[in-house]
Design an enzyme around this catalytic site. Structure first.
Site, PDB file in Angstrom:
ATOM      1  CG  LEU A  53       1.153  -0.013   5.757  1.00 51.42           C
ATOM      2  CD1 LEU A  53       2.427  -0.445   5.053  1.00 51.42           C
ATOM      3  CD2 LEU A  53       0.782   1.403   5.397  1.00 51.42           C
ATOM      4  CB  SER A  82      -7.942  -9.082   6.758  1.00 54.70           C
ATOM      5  OG  SER A  82      -8.711  -8.138   6.060  1.00 54.70           O
ATOM      6  CB  VAL A 109       1.679  -5.892   6.526  1.00 54.41           C
ATOM      7  CG1 VAL A 109       1.299  -6.077   5.065  1.00 54.41           C
ATOM      8  CG2 VAL A 109       2.894  -4.972   6.663  1.00 54.41           C
ATOM      9  CD  GLU A 110      -6.687  -5.382   7.218  1.00 55.39           C
ATOM     10  OE1 GLU A 110      -7.860  -5.797   7.068  1.00 55.39           O
ATOM     11  OE2 GLU A 110      -6.430  -4.281   7.724  1.00 55.39           O
ATOM     12  CB  ILE A 111      -2.535  -9.485   2.760  1.00 56.10           C
ATOM     13  CG1 ILE A 111      -1.129  -8.920   2.961  1.00 56.10           C
ATOM     14  CG2 ILE A 111      -2.778  -9.854   1.294  1.00 56.10           C
ATOM     15  CD1 ILE A 111      -0.020  -9.896   2.680  1.00 56.10           C
TER      16      ILE A 111
END
Length: 126
Positions: free
Chosen positions: A71, A109, A120-122
């Site tokens: 994600l 990221s 989980v990529e932010i």
């Protein structure tokens, strides 16, 4: 046909409570309870519906599996602050900050894992 946007997606998880706690406490998503006590993670105008592994809701993916998600979330908070927040909450950063390409441009990221080991990529757009 022209698709406008993603409304929701579904994650199959081992433990809905642990997943809700992680996404609420670490990523500050809102927990929504709907239809017969189902759970979803809300953020912006989108949500992630949660399915309990072994008790998925029909129709479902052919092979629903915890930990198969990858994600990417776009944060309003600068990635440098995201990194500090994650460190303060004891969350390991797997990779980053690194430059990537998103749906509408270049991203900076950081990557971490949720309780099911989903990636989980932010990110922030550059």
């Amino acid at each position: 046909m022209k698709i406008n946007r993603l409304d929701h997606l579904v994650l199959t998880v081992k433990d809905i409570d642990a997943t809700c706690t992680f996404y609420r406490d670490i990523l500050e998503m809102e927990i929504e309870t709907f239809q017969q006590n189902r759970k979803a993670l809300k953020f912006g105008i989108q949500k992630i519906n949660l399915h309990q592994y072994g008790h998925e809701i029909d129709p479902k993916a052919i092979n629903p599996t915890p930990g198969s998600g990858d994600l990417c979330f776009i944060a309003d908070t600068p990635v440098a602050e995201v990194i500090e927040t994650l460190k303060n909450k004891g969350i390991a950063i797997e990779t980053g900050p690194v430059e990537r390409t998103g749906a509408t441009g270049r991203l900076i990221s950081v990557y971490l894992r949720d309780p099911d080991q989903n990636l989980v990529e932010i990110s922030n757009y550059i």
